[in-house]
Design a protein around this motif. Structure first.
Motif, PDB file in Angstrom:
ATOM      1  N   TRP A 127     -45.563  43.524 -23.250  1.00  0.00           N
ATOM      2  CA  TRP A 127     -45.728  42.050 -24.054  1.00  0.00           C
ATOM      3  C   TRP A 127     -45.441  41.034 -23.400  1.00  0.00           C
ATOM      4  N   GLU A 128     -45.323  39.742 -23.644  1.00  0.00           N
ATOM      5  CA  GLU A 128     -44.614  38.627 -23.188  1.00  0.00           C
ATOM      6  C   GLU A 128     -44.419  37.672 -24.729  1.00  0.00           C
ATOM      7  N   THR A 129     -42.993  37.149 -24.778  1.00  0.00           N
ATOM      8  CA  THR A 129     -42.889  35.871 -26.099  1.00  0.00           C
ATOM      9  C   THR A 129     -41.949  35.105 -25.024  1.00  0.00           C
ATOM     10  N   THR A 130     -42.991  33.551 -25.751  1.00  0.00           N
ATOM     11  CA  THR A 130     -41.574  32.333 -25.467  1.00  0.00           C
ATOM     12  C   THR A 130     -40.604  32.368 -27.083  1.00  0.00           C
ATOM     13  N   TYR A 131     -39.822  31.872 -26.679  1.00  0.00           N
ATOM     14  CA  TYR A 131     -38.832  31.366 -27.506  1.00  0.00           C
ATOM     15  C   TYR A 131     -38.735  29.708 -27.249  1.00  0.00           C
ATOM     16  N   MET A 132     -38.828  29.151 -28.522  1.00  0.00           N
ATOM     17  CA  MET A 132     -38.522  27.697 -28.354  1.00  0.00           C
ATOM     18  C   MET A 132     -37.610  27.335 -28.850  1.00  0.00           C
ATOM     19  N   GLN A 133     -36.511  27.751 -27.739  1.00  0.00           N
ATOM     20  CA  GLN A 133     -34.885  27.468 -28.897  1.00  0.00           C
ATOM     21  C   GLN A 133     -34.578  26.391 -28.594  1.00  0.00           C
ATOM     22  N   VAL A 134     -33.979  26.287 -30.160  1.00  0.00           N
ATOM     23  CA  VAL A 134     -33.730  24.108 -30.090  1.00  0.00           C
ATOM     24  C   VAL A 134     -31.602  25.200 -30.280  1.00  0.00           C
ATOM     25  N   LEU A 135     -31.177  24.502 -29.082  1.00  0.00           N
ATOM     26  CA  LEU A 135     -29.961  24.339 -28.577  1.00  0.00           C
ATOM     27  C   LEU A 135     -28.855  23.201 -29.047  1.00  0.00           C
ATOM     28  N   THR A 136     -27.631  23.324 -29.800  1.00  0.00           N
ATOM     29  CA  THR A 136     -26.814  21.898 -30.321  1.00  0.00           C
ATOM     30  C   THR A 136     -26.409  22.063 -29.107  1.00  0.00           C
ATOM     31  N   GLY A 137     -25.182  20.799 -29.416  1.00  0.00           N
ATOM     32  CA  GLY A 137     -24.646  20.534 -28.833  1.00  0.00           C
ATOM     33  C   GLY A 137     -24.211  19.848 -27.718  1.00  0.00           C
ATOM     34  N   ASP A 138     -23.111  19.282 -26.613  1.00  0.00           N
ATOM     35  CA  ASP A 138     -22.532  18.869 -25.642  1.00  0.00           C
ATOM     36  C   ASP A 138     -24.118  19.451 -24.599  1.00  0.00           C
ATOM     37  N   ASP A 139     -24.336  19.390 -23.488  1.00  0.00           N
ATOM     38  CA  ASP A 139     -25.312  20.099 -22.315  1.00  0.00           C
ATOM     39  C   ASP A 139     -25.414  20.842 -22.667  1.00  0.00           C
ATOM     40  N   PRO A 140     -26.639  21.106 -24.025  1.00  0.00           N
ATOM     41  CA  PRO A 140     -26.320  22.682 -24.032  1.00  0.00           C
ATOM     42  C   PRO A 140     -26.876  24.030 -22.700  1.00  0.00           C
ATOM     43  N   VAL A 141     -27.590  23.090 -22.797  1.00  0.00           N
ATOM     44  CA  VAL A 141     -28.690  24.161 -21.518  1.00  0.00           C
ATOM     45  C   VAL A 141     -27.635  24.735 -20.370  1.00  0.00           C
ATOM     46  N   LEU A 142     -26.930  23.784 -20.027  1.00  0.00           N
ATOM     47  CA  LEU A 142     -25.367  24.129 -19.023  1.00  0.00           C
ATOM     48  C   LEU A 142     -25.053  24.800 -18.938  1.00  0.00           C
ATOM     49  N   GLU A 143     -24.607  24.692 -20.749  1.00  0.00           N
ATOM     50  CA  GLU A 143     -23.515  26.156 -21.842  1.00  0.00           C
ATOM     51  C   GLU A 143     -24.497  27.213 -21.707  1.00  0.00           C
ATOM     52  N   TRP A 144     -25.575  27.145 -21.935  1.00  0.00           N
ATOM     53  CA  TRP A 144     -26.548  28.519 -21.406  1.00  0.00           C
ATOM     54  C   TRP A 144     -26.516  29.590 -20.339  1.00  0.00           C
ATOM     55  N   VAL A 145     -26.441  28.791 -19.465  1.00  0.00           N
ATOM     56  CA  VAL A 145     -26.658  29.233 -17.680  1.00  0.00           C
ATOM     57  C   VAL A 145     -25.234  29.380 -17.131  1.00  0.00           C
ATOM     58  N   LYS A 146     -24.568  28.366 -17.645  1.00  0.00           N
ATOM     59  CA  LYS A 146     -23.102  29.412 -17.187  1.00  0.00           C
ATOM     60  C   LYS A 146     -22.712  30.724 -17.889  1.00  0.00           C
ATOM     61  N   GLY A 147     -23.267  31.362 -19.081  1.00  0.00           N
ATOM     62  CA  GLY A 147     -22.842  32.274 -19.395  1.00  0.00           C
ATOM     63  C   GLY A 147     -23.853  33.958 -18.575  1.00  0.00           C
ATOM     64  N   SER A 148     -24.604  32.893 -17.947  1.00  0.00           N
ATOM     65  CA  SER A 148     -26.118  34.343 -16.588  1.00  0.00           C
ATOM     66  C   SER A 148     -26.208  33.755 -15.555  1.00  0.00           C
ATOM     67  N   ALA A 149     -27.050  32.600 -15.652  1.00  0.00           N
ATOM     68  CA  ALA A 149     -27.954  32.714 -13.958  1.00  0.00           C
ATOM     69  C   ALA A 149     -26.900  32.237 -13.014  1.00  0.00           C
ATOM     70  N   LEU A 150     -25.411  30.830 -13.686  1.00  0.00           N
ATOM     71  CA  LEU A 150     -24.967  30.231 -12.917  1.00  0.00           C
ATOM     72  C   LEU A 150     -23.409  30.983 -12.845  1.00  0.00           C
ATOM     73  N   ARG A 151     -23.692  32.519 -13.244  1.00  0.00           N
ATOM     74  CA  ARG A 151     -22.293  32.938 -12.975  1.00  0.00           C
ATOM     75  C   ARG A 151     -22.600  33.605 -11.159  1.00  0.00           C
ATOM     76  N   PRO A 152     -23.026  33.929  -9.942  1.00  0.00           N
ATOM     77  CA  PRO A 152     -22.841  34.068  -8.925  1.00  0.00           C
ATOM     78  C   PRO A 152     -23.281  33.117  -8.341  1.00  0.00           C
ATOM     79  N   VAL A 153     -23.670  31.504  -8.593  1.00  0.00           N
ATOM     80  CA  VAL A 153     -22.828  30.837  -7.526  1.00  0.00           C
ATOM     81  C   VAL A 153     -21.629  29.842  -8.428  1.00  0.00           C
ATOM     82  N   LEU A 154     -21.519  29.977  -9.286  1.00  0.00           N
ATOM     83  CA  LEU A 154     -19.800  30.080 -10.052  1.00  0.00           C
ATOM     84  C   LEU A 154     -19.084  31.119  -9.137  1.00  0.00           C
ATOM     85  N   SER A 155     -18.847  32.014  -9.037  1.00  0.00           N
ATOM     86  CA  SER A 155     -18.084  33.156  -8.446  1.00  0.00           C
ATOM     87  C   SER A 155     -17.481  33.098  -7.016  1.00  0.00           C
TER      88      SER A 155
END
Length: 264
Positions: A191-219
């Motif tokens: 099955w699949e689920t789409t979570y409508m996440q409400v993130l807070t803070g400054d540039d929260p989507v950037l902070e999210w992807v820094k922990g996952s999708a951005l790791r190979p780029v930053l490395s």
């Protein structure tokens, strides 16, 4: 996490928005129902917080967990329980069990493993009759967070260094996994689920992807170029995910699969 990601993982950054990251794992494990596995393996355990909940859920089970990131395993080892919960540095692509397993869990890992479809027959073969493979992967590779990242990596400024660091769509949809695993003789719940996440803070989507999708780029980037890249990507994310008075909405699609090996 798998070495195929070729990234240095930061447990603290990955832990930002930890509640949101834990929610799919909780949904996956909850769907398993009233089972009592004796031997559980967590393939790609990260820093171990969620793996520890498996030991708490099934106090009679032995839980073995592995991850290819030394940084993550160093964090996880503080949660070990002698004889019941162990962590080790190892690559999920090379894992071979010494004896049949009742439950294999893999949480947000297989998207990092290009050959993961080839691993599925081996993992199903590692299960005891009636054993289960349960995994979830992000299914948001068509989202603007990833589209903008791919476009930036392939732009003239960055393509020589970064064009190969971000893949287009490394996972199947639920129907694709159902077909593959049913063909291996399993009963499959997908099955699949789409979570409508409400993130807070400054540039929260950037902070999210820094922990996952951005790791190979930053490395892959030298420190003196990281700031320039992040600024350009931040601006794209701000346009794609505008802040609202109540926070920033970040839709996140997840794909879930539980495959049960038929008894002979």
């Amino acid at each position: 996490m798998s070495r195929q990601a070729e990234a240095v993982w930061d447990p603290a950054q990955y832990g930002v928005y930890g509640d949101e990251r834990a929610r799919p794992f909780t949904e996956l494990v909850g769907r398993l129902g009233p089972i009592e596995p004796r031997r559980v393996v967590d393939l790609g355990c990260g820093s171990g917080e969620l793996t520890a909940t498996l030991a708490g859920r099934w106090p009679g089970a032995v839980v073995e967990a592995l991850d290819s990131s030394p940084e993550m395993i160093a964090e996880a080892r503080a949660r070990e329980i002698p004889g019941r919960l162990t962590f080790e540095v190892a690559d999920v692509t090379a894992w071979e069990p010494g004896r049949p397993v009742d439950l294999i869990v893999s949480n947000a890992v297989l998207q990092w493993v290009p050959e993961h479809l080839d691993l599925l027959p081996r993992w199903i073969g590692a299960l005891a009759p009636g054993g289960r493979l349960a995994f979830q992967v992000p299914g948001n590779f068509a989202a603007q967070s990833h589209v903008q990242l791919r476009e930036l990596c392939r732009s003239p400024r960055w393509r020589d260094r970064l064009a190969g660091t971000v893949r287009d769509d490394p996972v199947l949809d639920p129907a694709g996994y159902l077909d593959r695993l049913a063909g291996l003789g399993c009963a499959v719940d997908a099955w699949e689920t789409t979570y409508m996440q409400v993130l807070t803070g400054d540039d929260p989507v950037l902070e999210w992807v820094k922990g996952s999708a951005l790791r190979p780029v930053l490395s892959a980037l030298p420190p003196d170029e990281t700031g320039e890249f992040l600024t350009a990507y931040r601006d794209r994310l701000r346009a794609a995910y505008p802040a609202r008075p109540y926070g920033t909405v970040f839709p996140f699609r997840r794909v879930f699969v539980i495959a049960t090996r038929h008894a002979p």
